[in-house]
Design a protein around this motif. Sequence first.
Motif, mmCIF file in Angstrom:
data_model
loop_
_atom_site.group_PDB
_atom_site.id
_atom_site.type_symbol
_atom_site.label_atom_id
_atom_site.label_comp_id
_atom_site.label_asym_id
_atom_site.label_seq_id
_atom_site.Cartn_x
_atom_site.Cartn_y
_atom_site.Cartn_z
ATOM 1 N N THR A 264 0.937 -1.070 -0.083
ATOM 2 C CA THR A 264 -0.168 -0.103 -0.064
ATOM 3 C C THR A 264 0.951 1.253 -0.114
ATOM 4 O O THR A 264 0.338 2.388 -0.251
ATOM 5 C CB THR A 264 -0.880 -0.086 1.280
ATOM 6 N N GLY A 265 2.162 1.034 0.348
ATOM 7 C CA GLY A 265 2.993 2.335 0.563
ATOM 8 C C GLY A 265 2.631 3.000 1.890
ATOM 9 O O GLY A 265 3.365 3.988 2.262
ATOM 10 N N ILE A 266 2.061 2.608 2.947
ATOM 11 C CA ILE A 266 1.634 2.849 3.900
ATOM 12 C C ILE A 266 2.379 2.214 5.141
ATOM 13 O O ILE A 266 2.351 0.889 5.265
ATOM 14 C CB ILE A 266 0.066 2.960 4.408
ATOM 15 N N THR A 267 3.189 2.745 5.798
ATOM 16 C CA THR A 267 4.027 1.921 6.950
ATOM 17 C C THR A 267 3.537 1.045 7.775
ATOM 18 O O THR A 267 3.814 -0.031 7.933
ATOM 19 C CB THR A 267 4.972 2.952 7.848
ATOM 20 N N ILE A 268 2.214 1.437 8.343
ATOM 21 C CA ILE A 268 1.507 0.624 9.200
ATOM 22 C C ILE A 268 0.852 -0.416 8.728
ATOM 23 O O ILE A 268 0.345 -1.314 9.408
ATOM 24 C CB ILE A 268 0.745 1.629 10.378
ATOM 25 N N LEU A 269 0.620 -0.452 7.582
ATOM 26 C CA LEU A 269 -0.009 -1.303 6.745
ATOM 27 C C LEU A 269 0.890 -2.621 6.031
ATOM 28 O O LEU A 269 0.696 -3.691 5.607
ATOM 29 C CB LEU A 269 -0.925 -0.858 5.605
ATOM 30 N N ASP A 270 2.073 -1.972 5.652
ATOM 31 C CA ASP A 270 3.079 -3.074 5.098
ATOM 32 C C ASP A 270 4.008 -3.545 5.932
ATOM 33 O O ASP A 270 4.616 -4.536 5.488
ATOM 34 C CB ASP A 270 3.524 -1.949 4.056
ATOM 35 N N GLY A 271 4.299 -2.824 6.943
ATOM 36 C CA GLY A 271 5.390 -3.528 7.867
ATOM 37 C C GLY A 271 5.070 -4.966 8.494
ATOM 38 O O GLY A 271 3.929 -5.022 9.318
ATOM 39 N N GLU A 272 5.700 -5.894 8.308
ATOM 40 C CA GLU A 272 5.223 -7.159 8.909
ATOM 41 C C GLU A 272 5.537 -7.332 10.232
ATOM 42 O O GLU A 272 4.933 -8.059 10.847
ATOM 43 C CB GLU A 272 6.088 -8.338 8.039
ATOM 44 N N THR A 273 6.754 -6.855 10.855
ATOM 45 C CA THR A 273 6.923 -6.587 12.319
ATOM 46 C C THR A 273 7.312 -4.986 12.609
ATOM 47 O O THR A 273 7.519 -4.364 11.673
ATOM 48 C CB THR A 273 8.359 -7.391 12.472
ATOM 49 N N GLU A 274 7.036 -4.892 13.837
ATOM 50 C CA GLU A 274 7.038 -3.677 14.541
ATOM 51 C C GLU A 274 8.607 -3.188 14.656
ATOM 52 O O GLU A 274 9.398 -4.016 15.048
ATOM 53 C CB GLU A 274 6.316 -3.350 15.695
ATOM 54 N N PRO A 275 9.002 -1.935 14.417
ATOM 55 C CA PRO A 275 10.418 -1.683 14.396
ATOM 56 C C PRO A 275 11.126 -1.930 15.736
ATOM 57 O O PRO A 275 12.218 -1.976 16.054
ATOM 58 C CB PRO A 275 10.604 -0.314 13.780
ATOM 59 N N TYR A 276 10.225 -1.521 16.833
ATOM 60 C CA TYR A 276 11.106 -1.361 18.191
ATOM 61 C C TYR A 276 10.821 -2.750 18.904
ATOM 62 O O TYR A 276 11.552 -3.163 19.490
ATOM 63 C CB TYR A 276 10.282 -0.233 18.994
#
Length: 424
Positions: A264-276
Amino acid sequence: LKNDYVILTLLFVLSRVVFYKFLPFDTSSLIWAWQLLDPLWLYNLPLKDIFLYLHMQPPLFNTFTALSLKIFGDPTFFWEITFFILGLLSVLLTYETGKLLKIRRYVLLPIIVFLLVFNINFIVYERWYFYTYPTMFLFLLYTFLFLKGGYFLAFMVLTLLIFTRATFQIVLFPIIWLFAFFFMRSGFKSVFLSSSLPFVISLTLYLKNLFLFGGFFTSSWGGMNLYRGIWITGKIIPIEKDCTFLKPFSPVKDYKGYFDYDKTGITILDGETEPYTKRSNYNHIIYTKVNDKYLKLSFKCLTKEPYRLLIMFGVSSLRFLKPPFEYLREFSAKFKFFSFPYMVLTFLFIFSIFLLFADWKNPKIAFILLNLIYYILITSFDPGENNRFRMVVEPIFILSFAYAINRIISSKWILSRVQKWLGM
C-alpha cells in the motif's frame, strides 16, 4: 452536599498519596499491548496515517497516545495526571449518578468511599496506561448524562466510546431508539433528534474502514477474537489447506501463503514486524482478509454447533467474576489477598443487579440494565480477558449495590422494624 464533594475529594487524594508510593505509573503497555501500535511509529508517523489507516482498533486511543508522545517526548507525567483526574471525576460522577437514582446519602456516601475510592481495582487501573480506565470514565459519563437528560452530550460521549473501544458499536444507537420509544414515549423525539449528529459521526468510522479496507467494522480483529473464543470451547475442525489451521493472531509470514495482497505504501499497513518491539504488526493489511476468513468460519461453526455459545458465555462469566486487577500479573501477586473477599463482593453485586429488575419499568433503571446487558453479552464473545473488560462497568456495579441496599432499607417491612426498635 458540598461537604460530600470535599470529603470524597480529600479521601481520594489522601488514598492516592499513600498508594502511589507503592504503585509506580506503568507504561509498559506501549511495548506489549497488541492494541497499541509500535511506539516508534506512534512517535514518528503523521497523525493522519495513524487515524486513517489504523484498522485493528478504533483510532482514538492510538491517536491520543501518538499526540502525547509527539508533544511531550516522555508523556508519563502527563498521563499520570490525566488518569488521576479521570479517577477523581469518576468518583464524583458515581456520586452524582447515585443522587439521580435517589439513593439516600447515608447509603451512597460510605459505599462510594469504601467500594470505589479505596477499591484496589480502581487504583491499579489508574496506574496503568491503557484504554480501560478512560473507557470506564466515558461509560460512566455517558450513563450520567443520559439519566440527567443531556441526550446530545450523552450520544457524543457514546461516539467517543465507539472511536475508542471496539466493544461499543453503532448498533447501540437503534437499541437506545427502541428503548426510548417504549420507555420514554414523551422523550422519544428529543432522544432521536439529539442522537442524529453523533450517529452520523460514528458512521464515518465504519464508512472509512469500508472504503479503505472493504469491511464495515471498527476493528479488524472481530473475526479473530470470535474464532479464538470458539477455540476455547473445544477444538475446531478447519477446512483442509485453510489458514484456519493456524491459531488466530499468528504472525504475518504464516498467513502469506493463503492470501494475496498488494503493498500500500503505508508504513503501518506494509510492515510485517514492528520496528521497536519486533513483534508481528497486527495492523498489517493482510489481517483485514484474515479476519474476514475467521469470521465466516466462526459463523459456520456456531450455526452447526450452537452449544459453543453457551460454553463461551460460561467461560466468560467465570472470568468476569475474577477481580480486574488479576489481569495484570504484577499487581495480581501484590494484592492476591484481596481476591477472595472481592469475589464475595462480586456475588453481592450480581444479586444487586437482579434486584434492579424489580424496578425495570423505571426508565433510569431500565437504561442502566440495557447497557449492562449489552456490555456483558458483547464481551462474552472474547472470554479470555473478561476480568479486564469488567473494569469498565465496575462503577455501575457499585451503584447497583448501593441502589439495592437503599431499596431494602426503604422497604416497608424494614422501616416498620426500625421504627419499632426505635420506639417510634
